[in-house]
Design an enzyme around this catalytic site. Structure first.
Site, short mmCIF file in Angstrom:
data_model
loop_
_atom_site.label_atom_id
_atom_site.label_comp_id
_atom_site.label_asym_id
_atom_site.label_seq_id
_atom_site.Cartn_x
_atom_site.Cartn_y
_atom_site.Cartn_z
N HIS A 185 67.05 75.86 136.96
CA HIS A 185 68.05 75.38 137.91
C HIS A 185 67.92 73.86 138.09
CE1 HIS A 185 70.92 76.08 141.17
NE2 HIS A 185 70.29 75.12 141.82
N ASP A 212 66.85 80.20 135.61
CA ASP A 212 67.30 79.92 136.98
C ASP A 212 66.98 81.09 137.91
OD1 ASP A 212 68.67 79.23 139.31
OD2 ASP A 212 70.40 78.44 138.22
#
Length: 161
Positions: free
Chosen positions: A130, A99
């Site tokens: 993400h 992420d």
């Protein structure tokens, strides 16, 4: 909004920059209080959020009377990780290893900040990015999404059941 175009990303970030976190948490407390009174509710209420909502779910763990909170790939919580000490109810966080909005240093701050706090459970999804649980999204990862979903369901059953 989706994650399909730069314009949509830019619009989303514009909204997020203008978001009032404290007002959002206040709105969540109002929603939690109302939900407790809805016919058929056991009186226990939890929160689940994704991205910005994941950050709000984290905050409900210490800023509301939510009975359990789950945050998927929360962003910008490492700066408020000291507040985790004030958690009153269980909190589960799902963190995507890749992420870019919660890079390795932030992930370490989060994990170190809740280490030893029995109210927190943190799961990291190796290789996931993400929004890994957004069906049809650019970074959708079915195996990570399924595992996170199962863990969330078990967590909520345990803490809201």
């Amino acid at each position: 909004l989706t994650d399909k175009t730069k314009d949509e990303w830019d619009r989303a970030f514009g909204y997020m920059k203008g978001f009032d976190f404290q007002k959002g948490v206040s709105d969540l407390q109002s929603t939690i209080s109302h939900a407790r009174k809805v016919d058929g509710c056991s009186g226990k209420v939890g929160t689940v959020g994704f991205c910005l909502g994941g950050s709000l779910a984290y905050m409900t763990g210490f800023s509301t009377d939510s009975d359990a909170s789950v945050g998927y790939y929360p962003v910008q919580i490492e700066g408020n990780i000291d507040k985790a000490k004030g958690a009153k109810k269980p909190v589960m966080l799902h963190i995507a290893e890749k992420d870019a909005f919660c890079p390795p240093a932030a992930q370490k701050q989060i994990k170190d900040g809740v280490a030893g706090n029995k109210l927190f459970t943190v799961h990291t999804y190796l290789g996931a990015d993400h929004a890994f649980a957004r069906t049809g999204g650019e970074h959708y990862d079915k195996s990570a999404a399924d595992l996170a979903g199962q863990r969330t369901l078990e967590f909520l059953k345990k803490n809201l059941g």
